[in-house]
Design a protein around this motif. Structure first.
Motif, PDB file in Angstrom:
ATOM      1  N   ILE A 192      34.572  49.186  21.223  1.00  0.00           N
ATOM      2  CA  ILE A 192      34.513  49.246  22.678  1.00  0.00           C
ATOM      3  C   ILE A 192      35.812  49.892  23.145  1.00  0.00           C
ATOM      4  O   ILE A 192      36.906  49.400  22.867  1.00  0.00           O
ATOM      5  CB  ILE A 192      34.354  47.853  23.311  1.00  0.00           C
ATOM      6  CG1 ILE A 192      33.065  47.193  22.830  1.00  0.00           C
ATOM      7  CG2 ILE A 192      34.375  47.966  24.841  1.00  0.00           C
ATOM      8  CD1 ILE A 192      31.799  47.926  23.242  1.00  0.00           C
ATOM      9  N   LYS A 193      35.686  51.018  23.838  1.00  0.00           N
ATOM     10  CA  LYS A 193      36.856  51.728  24.321  1.00  0.00           C
ATOM     11  C   LYS A 193      36.794  51.870  25.836  1.00  0.00           C
ATOM     12  O   LYS A 193      35.774  51.563  26.466  1.00  0.00           O
ATOM     13  CB  LYS A 193      36.963  53.099  23.654  1.00  0.00           C
ATOM     14  CG  LYS A 193      37.286  53.022  22.162  1.00  0.00           C
ATOM     15  CD  LYS A 193      37.587  54.384  21.596  1.00  0.00           C
ATOM     16  CE  LYS A 193      37.986  54.320  20.136  1.00  0.00           C
ATOM     17  NZ  LYS A 193      39.288  53.620  19.942  1.00  0.00           N
ATOM     18  N   THR A 194      37.895  52.343  26.395  1.00  0.00           N
ATOM     19  CA  THR A 194      37.992  52.538  27.838  1.00  0.00           C
ATOM     20  C   THR A 194      37.608  53.970  28.177  1.00  0.00           C
ATOM     21  O   THR A 194      38.137  54.916  27.589  1.00  0.00           O
ATOM     22  CB  THR A 194      39.423  52.255  28.322  1.00  0.00           C
ATOM     23  OG1 THR A 194      39.753  50.887  28.034  1.00  0.00           O
ATOM     24  CG2 THR A 194      39.542  52.496  29.817  1.00  0.00           C
ATOM     25  N   VAL A 195      36.699  54.116  29.127  1.00  0.00           N
ATOM     26  CA  VAL A 195      36.241  55.451  29.511  1.00  0.00           C
ATOM     27  C   VAL A 195      36.288  55.603  31.027  1.00  0.00           C
ATOM     28  O   VAL A 195      36.400  54.626  31.776  1.00  0.00           O
ATOM     29  CB  VAL A 195      34.801  55.734  29.020  1.00  0.00           C
ATOM     30  CG1 VAL A 195      34.676  55.505  27.524  1.00  0.00           C
ATOM     31  CG2 VAL A 195      33.779  54.901  29.789  1.00  0.00           C
ATOM     32  N   ALA A 196      36.197  56.852  31.442  1.00  0.00           N
ATOM     33  CA  ALA A 196      35.983  57.198  32.850  1.00  0.00           C
ATOM     34  C   ALA A 196      34.609  57.833  32.969  1.00  0.00           C
ATOM     35  O   ALA A 196      34.149  58.522  32.055  1.00  0.00           O
ATOM     36  CB  ALA A 196      37.054  58.164  33.337  1.00  0.00           C
TER      37      ALA A 196
END
Length: 279
Positions: A192-196
């Motif tokens: 799980i990563k941080t995205v825009a």
């Protein structure tokens, strides 16, 4: 896709000094911020419709590798394999050299500072540097604005571009792309990563396309998912395209990375995630 459209725009005339003659510096570029040898693999599925009925589907697997990063250019290697109606077509490996913003040889752009402006994302204001651009010497006049925030990934928070034929009163095409959500958790392969999330709308006389894109600055090329829908002039569905990340790797930096051509590579460890495609 969003970055594919942005590749049309070129920036070769410095207006802020050597470190700022590009749309974004190396450390904020979707490819130049990674060490040479980094790569990604994606699966692109395009469905074509006529009168609301599906008439064809094509699946393409693309592997894109960063071969070289220079002061104002990158070299990408692309390998592709497509499947149409059960037939598989292997395409030769090709290399593409482009400016850090996609310019081909011979193209030039006038870029001028447009001051600062606040934009709002989910009610929160972000201060942006506005950079105005105009492609020079082309039969179609291409102008635009880019809203850049150096501390907020994916750094370009909004784009506005207009395509206008010489002598025409109305634009041939208009494109607006804007970040609509930041710092959102998103499954990138096994993590799980941080995205825009970016929404783009492109309009012309005969077609309108609507695109949603997820971008993660930890993945080469930034893009980890794309969903694009195209409609004809009557509003009828023409095509749907989805892009899914299958695999990627961030190469280990050489020991002398800090004295490389750009001197701007981020300190990144080697990463590889394998996608288990059960299809």
């Amino acid at each position: 896709m969003l970055r594919a459209v942005a590749m049309m725009f070129v920036l070769t005339l410095p207006m802020w000094g050597q470190a700022q003659e590009l749309l974004v510096p190396h450390q904020h570029h979707e490819w130049a911020s990674f060490p040479e040898g980094s790569w990604k693999q994606v699966k692109q599925v395009t469905e074509t419709f006529k009168e609301g009925e599906l008439v064809s589907s094509m699946t393409t697997t693309l592997t894109i590798r960063l071969k070289e990063v220079g002061k104002d250019y990158i070299v990408l290697e692309r390998e592709a394999k497509s499947e149409v109606s059960g037939q598989v077509f292997e395409k030769p490996i090709r290399e593409f050299r482009s400016g850090l913003n996609g310019q081909s040889s011979g193209q030039r752009v006038r870029i001028t500072p447009g001051g600062e402006q606040k934009i709002s994302i989910l009610g929160k204001p972000y201060n942006c540097e506005v950079r105005q651009m105009e492609v020079l010497g082309e039969p179609t006049k291409i102008t635009g604005k880019v809203f850049y925030n150096a501390s907020t990934p994916p750094y370009i928070l909004r784009r506005e571009h207009t395509f206008k034929a010489e002598g025409a009163e109305a634009p041939q095409k208009e494109m607006v792309a804007e970040v609509v959500a930041l710092n959102k958790p998103y499954p990138v392969l096994t993590e799980i990563k941080t995205v825009a999330f970016i929404v783009q709308k492109t309009t012309s006389a005969d077609e309108t396309t609507e695109t949603v894109e997820a971008q993660c600055t930890e993945v080469p090329g930034f893009v980890v998912g794309t969903w694009m829908t195209a409609y004809d002039a009557a509003g009828k569905l023409k095509s749907k395209t989805t892009v899914q990340l299958l695999n990627y790797e961030v190469a280990t930096e050489p020991a002398n990375a800090t004295t490389s051509k750009t001197g701007l590579f981020r300190n990144k460890r080697q990463q590889r995630r394998v996608f288990d495609d059960s299809e």
